[in-house]
Design an enzyme around this catalytic site. Structure first.
Site, short mmCIF file in Angstrom:
data_model
loop_
_atom_site.label_atom_id
_atom_site.label_comp_id
_atom_site.label_asym_id
_atom_site.label_seq_id
_atom_site.Cartn_x
_atom_site.Cartn_y
_atom_site.Cartn_z
CB SER A 175 -0.94 0.00 1.22
OG SER A 175 -0.19 -0.19 2.41
CG ASN A 192 -4.05 -4.90 12.80
OD1 ASN A 192 -3.46 -4.76 11.73
ND2 ASN A 192 -4.45 -6.08 13.25
CG HIS A 224 -42.73 21.02 -10.66
ND1 HIS A 224 -42.85 19.69 -10.33
CD2 HIS A 224 -43.48 21.71 -9.77
CE1 HIS A 224 -43.66 19.58 -9.28
NE2 HIS A 224 -44.05 20.79 -8.91
CB SER A 248 -15.95 25.09 -28.85
OG SER A 248 -15.94 24.34 -30.04
CE LYS A 280 -20.58 25.29 -27.43
NZ LYS A 280 -21.84 24.95 -26.78
CD GLU A 308 -20.38 21.77 -18.97
OE1 GLU A 308 -19.78 20.86 -19.57
OE2 GLU A 308 -20.75 22.81 -19.52
CD GLN A 357 -3.05 -2.35 2.03
OE1 GLN A 357 -2.33 -2.66 2.98
NE2 GLN A 357 -2.84 -2.80 0.80
CE LYS A 410 -4.24 2.96 5.14
NZ LYS A 410 -5.20 1.82 5.14
#
Ligand code: ARG
Length: 460
Positions: free
Chosen positions: A22, A109, A155, A276, A282, A289, A321, A324
């Site tokens: 690890s 541990n 809505h 773009s 654009k 996003e 483990q 992490k």
């Protein structure tokens, strides 16, 4: 050096070795690991479990190792099994036999449980302050826009007029809850697990209270089995972050909509937009996003943690483990998203006119017309019915309610008189909702003040 070579005569398979190691990701726990070991070594010396002079040389060497890693003089060897093995091996290579006593009365541990708790506590503090930055930015935006009328939606249909300040303060409250949730999460993590050993504590006369004090924990864990097999604090942490991401994602979604040409409520600054490669016109809200997209990644980490823990028998299992990368990635992602979001929202330009104009359309004042009739003595249900008919008529005429003549109003109900116009102006609609939690300028100003007091009390 393996910490467990004695029992083995054969070599570990190369793939198995790479598979279970690890170090490539837990190396980032070096500071927590060394700090924990220093406190443990000091305690071993004080309790005469190891000679004081050995404890002293362990502590000195560990401090040097920490400084050397920090300065880049010592490179973490990725051939080690994990960060705990690396630090202990390095210690022994520096001071020999004295270093071989560090692991007395301890297991990896309880050591890894300690490191992870320390990491979560520190990250919680960092993330709390990033959230506080967002809250401050929202308060200052809210102050600028207590008179900026915009449509509120249900809505995604225009519903009733509110102000941009009210909208900003809605998010302020979400982030305030996130902040408080992280405080609670921090309290949960703030228990010192060393002394739990592998699972059944230890036979040495250790002083857990001393170690707790040295490491600045609020308390000590109370069951050795639980302490080494508990990752609730990781799950809580990542679930707090998942909710933070939900809030960021919702806000980003709204900003994306608002920046579209059709809404036209807002414009991202150039510094938080991209273009773009094919369409020259654009200007895309990529940051918003991406934050929305990265939300899924944090949820993924939460699912990984929950699924990892769900069937584990007590106590430690190597499955754990896997905590992490999920925790680290969630923390890194949330931190990056919060700081980009803060700069982005600070630099957005809001189009007051477009918001005002949009709020005047879509019959957002229909509720207020009904409320006006109620104040004239009609039951709300009848008022609702009358205004419903009025709206149908206005739609046929392609007019807003306040553009209808008084004759047109009276053709639907003779209760209407001239004062209806004042009652259904968008400003009246907003400012007559002047109760705690409402969008009226005074109500929002009070809410902003309360928000400022919260941040002051938290020393943000
Ligand atoms: N690298 C391990 C982990 O992150 C440390 C604990 C190892 N304990 C053990 N009994 N193998 O979980």
């Amino acid at each position: 050096m393996k910490l467990w070579g004695g029992r083995f005569s054969g070599q570990t398979n190369e793939a198995a070795n790479a598979f279970h190691s690890s170090i490539t990701f837990d190396r980032r726990l070096y500071r927590q690991d060394i700090t924990g070991s220093i406190a443990h070594a000091e305690m071993l010396g004080r309790q005469n479990i190891i000679p004081q002079s050995d404890a002293d040389s362990i502590v000195t060497a560990l401090k040097e190792i920490l400084a050397d890693i920090e300065s880049g003089r010592l490179v973490i060897d990725t051939n080690s099994e994990d960060i705990h093995s690396f630090v202990e091996t390095e210690l022994i290579s520096r001071i020999g036999n004295a270093g071989r006593q560090l692991h007395t009365g301890r297991s990896r541990n309880d050591q890894v449980a300690l490191d992870m708790r320390m990491y979560v506590i520190e990250e919680t503090d960092t993330i709390k302050s990033l959230i506080a930055d967002v809250m401050k930015t929202l308060l200052s935006k809210a102050k600028e826009h207590t008179k900026t009328v915009m449509p509120g939606f249900t809505h995604l249909q225009k519903a009733q007029p509110i102000t941009l300040a009210h909208h900003m303060m809605a998010y302020f409250h979400m982030f305030r809850r996130d902040y408080v949730r992280l405080c609670n999460c921090r309290d949960g993590a703030d228990q010192m697990p060393l002394g739990s050993g592998a699972l059944a504590s230890t036979t040495y006369p250790i002083d857990r209270e001393f170690v707790r004090e040295r490491l600045g924990f609020a308390g000590i864990t109370e069951n050795s089995l639980d302490a080494v097999s508990d990752r609730d604090f990781c799950i809580e942490f990542v679930s707090c972050l998942s909710i933070v991401m939900t809030h960021l994602s919702r806000f980003c979604e709204e900003l994306i909509l608002w920046c579209s040409e059709d809404f036209g409520f807002a414009e991202m600054s150039d510094s938080y937009s991209t273009g773009s490669s094919i369409m020259p016109q654009k200007k895309n809200p990529d940051m918003a996003e991406l934050i929305r997209g990265k939300t899924g990644r944090v949820y993924g980490s939460l699912m990984a943690l929950l699924s990892m823990m769900k069937s584990l028998p007590l106590a430690y299992n190597k499955d754990m483990q896997e905590d992490k990368e999920a925790v680290f990635d969630a923390a890194d992602t949330a931190k990056a998203c919060l700081s980009v979001f803060c700069g982005m929202i600070d630099s957005v330009t809001f189009r007051r006119d477009a918001m005002r104009q949009s709020a005047s359309g879509g019959y957002t004042n229909a509720t207020d017309a009904a409320d006006w009739l109620v104040k004239k003595g009609l039951p709300f249900r009848d008022a609702h019915e009358i205004v419903g008919r009025l709206v149908v008529y206005a739609i046929e005429q392609d007019k807003a309610l306040d553009r209808l003549t008084i004759e047109e109003f009276r053709s639907i109900s003779d209760v209407f008189d001239q004062s209806i116009y004042e009652a259904i102006s968008v400003e009246t609609c907003v400012n007559s909702r002047n109760i705690v939690g409402g969008p009226a300028e005074n109500a929002v100003l009070e809410s902003i003040q309360k928000g400022e007091r919260f941040l002051q009390d938290e020393n943000c």
